[in-house]
Design an enzyme around this catalytic site. Structure first.
Site, PDB file in Angstrom:
ATOM      1  N   HIS A   1     -87.962 -18.952 -38.009  1.00  0.00           N
ATOM      2  CA  HIS A   1     -87.832 -18.131 -39.122  1.00  0.00           C
ATOM      3  C   HIS A   1     -88.956 -17.267 -39.130  1.00  0.00           C
ATOM      4  O   HIS A   1     -89.965 -17.644 -39.083  1.00  0.00           O
ATOM      5  CB  HIS A   1     -87.407 -18.788 -40.610  1.00  0.00           C
ATOM      6  N   LEU A   2     -88.676 -15.853 -39.668  1.00  0.00           N
ATOM      7  CA  LEU A   2     -89.597 -14.891 -39.832  1.00  0.00           C
ATOM      8  C   LEU A   2     -89.794 -14.601 -41.409  1.00  0.00           C
ATOM      9  O   LEU A   2     -88.692 -14.084 -42.109  1.00  0.00           O
ATOM     10  CB  LEU A   2     -89.403 -13.823 -39.174  1.00  0.00           C
ATOM     11  N   ASP A  17     -85.987 -16.297 -49.828  1.00  0.00           N
ATOM     12  CA  ASP A  17     -86.734 -17.635 -49.994  1.00  0.00           C
ATOM     13  C   ASP A  17     -86.431 -18.078 -51.340  1.00  0.00           C
ATOM     14  O   ASP A  17     -86.644 -17.482 -52.470  1.00  0.00           O
ATOM     15  CB  ASP A  17     -88.100 -17.427 -49.654  1.00  0.00           C
TER      16      ASP A  17
HETATM   17  P1  AMP Z   1     -92.076 -22.669 -43.408  1.00  0.00           P
HETATM   18  O1  AMP Z   1     -93.211 -23.416 -44.504  1.00  0.00           O
HETATM   19  O2  AMP Z   1     -92.771 -21.608 -42.695  1.00  0.00           O
HETATM   20  O3  AMP Z   1     -91.335 -23.673 -42.375  1.00  0.00           O
HETATM   21  O4  AMP Z   1     -91.019 -21.930 -44.576  1.00  0.00           O
HETATM   22  C1  AMP Z   1     -89.939 -22.686 -44.889  1.00  0.00           C
HETATM   23  C2  AMP Z   1     -89.371 -21.840 -46.167  1.00  0.00           C
HETATM   24  O5  AMP Z   1     -88.235 -22.267 -46.345  1.00  0.00           O
HETATM   25  C3  AMP Z   1     -90.357 -22.169 -47.294  1.00  0.00           C
HETATM   26  O6  AMP Z   1     -90.925 -20.759 -47.846  1.00  0.00           O
HETATM   27  C4  AMP Z   1     -89.282 -22.744 -48.347  1.00  0.00           C
HETATM   28  O7  AMP Z   1     -89.600 -22.051 -49.748  1.00  0.00           O
HETATM   29  C5  AMP Z   1     -88.023 -21.955 -48.173  1.00  0.00           C
HETATM   30  N1  AMP Z   1     -86.708 -22.906 -48.138  1.00  0.00           N
HETATM   31  C6  AMP Z   1     -86.673 -24.141 -48.130  1.00  0.00           C
HETATM   32  N2  AMP Z   1     -85.410 -24.545 -48.465  1.00  0.00           N
HETATM   33  C7  AMP Z   1     -84.827 -23.294 -48.843  1.00  0.00           C
HETATM   34  C8  AMP Z   1     -83.534 -23.086 -49.346  1.00  0.00           C
HETATM   35  N3  AMP Z   1     -82.556 -23.985 -49.553  1.00  0.00           N
HETATM   36  N4  AMP Z   1     -83.047 -21.840 -49.488  1.00  0.00           N
HETATM   37  C9  AMP Z   1     -84.001 -20.708 -49.248  1.00  0.00           C
HETATM   38  N5  AMP Z   1     -85.230 -20.876 -48.904  1.00  0.00           N
HETATM   39  C10 AMP Z   1     -85.653 -22.298 -48.494  1.00  0.00           C
END
Ligand code: AMP
Ligand code: ZN
Length: 112
Positions: free
Chosen positions: A98-99, A30
């Protein structure tokens, strides 16, 4: 899906910090880690969220991959947390299933 961040990672258009990959799932760190280990595991085909998961085998693959990564990263015994956020009240911000797998610190309950 052309406009989906995680589909772009699966296709290679955006290059995440990959920790595991097989023919069904991709796992990467993440970008805003909430624990010393914070990995996201996504199915390679676009599924918006848990409501759209129509394949029990794929669900099991996501969960087994979480356990495998926790083991590989050294958190199997100390413990870790897995989370699917779904839609607005669940805190979902990226609408590709996503998990989350988090480890390396003591988690609290209930979650915020
Ligand atoms: P959610 O809030 O459960 O939808 O989780 C989405 C996750 O994606 C968050 O924890 C973000 O920090 C992560 N995220 C967003 N953009 C990226 C990226 N470019 N690379 C890796 N993680 C990301
Ligand atoms: Zn997608």
């Amino acid at each position: 899906m052309t406009d989906c961040l995680f589909c772009k990672m699966v296709s290679g258009e955006i290059k995440p910090d990959v920790v595991f990959e097989d023919d069904q799932v991709l796992a990467f760190r993440d970008i805003h880690p909430q624990a010393p280990m914070h990995v996201l595991i996504v199915p390679k085909r676009h599924v918006a969220n848990l409501n759209g998961l129509d394949d029990a085998l794929l669900g099991g693959q996501l969960l087994q991959t979480a356990a495998k990564i926790a083991e590989q990263q050294g958190y199997a015994e100390s413990g870790y947390r897995t989370v699917f956020n779904c839609n607005d009240d669940g805190g979902q911000t990226v609408h590709h299933l996503h998990l989350h797998v988090l480890g390396g610190r003591r988690m609290t309950w209930p979650p915020g």
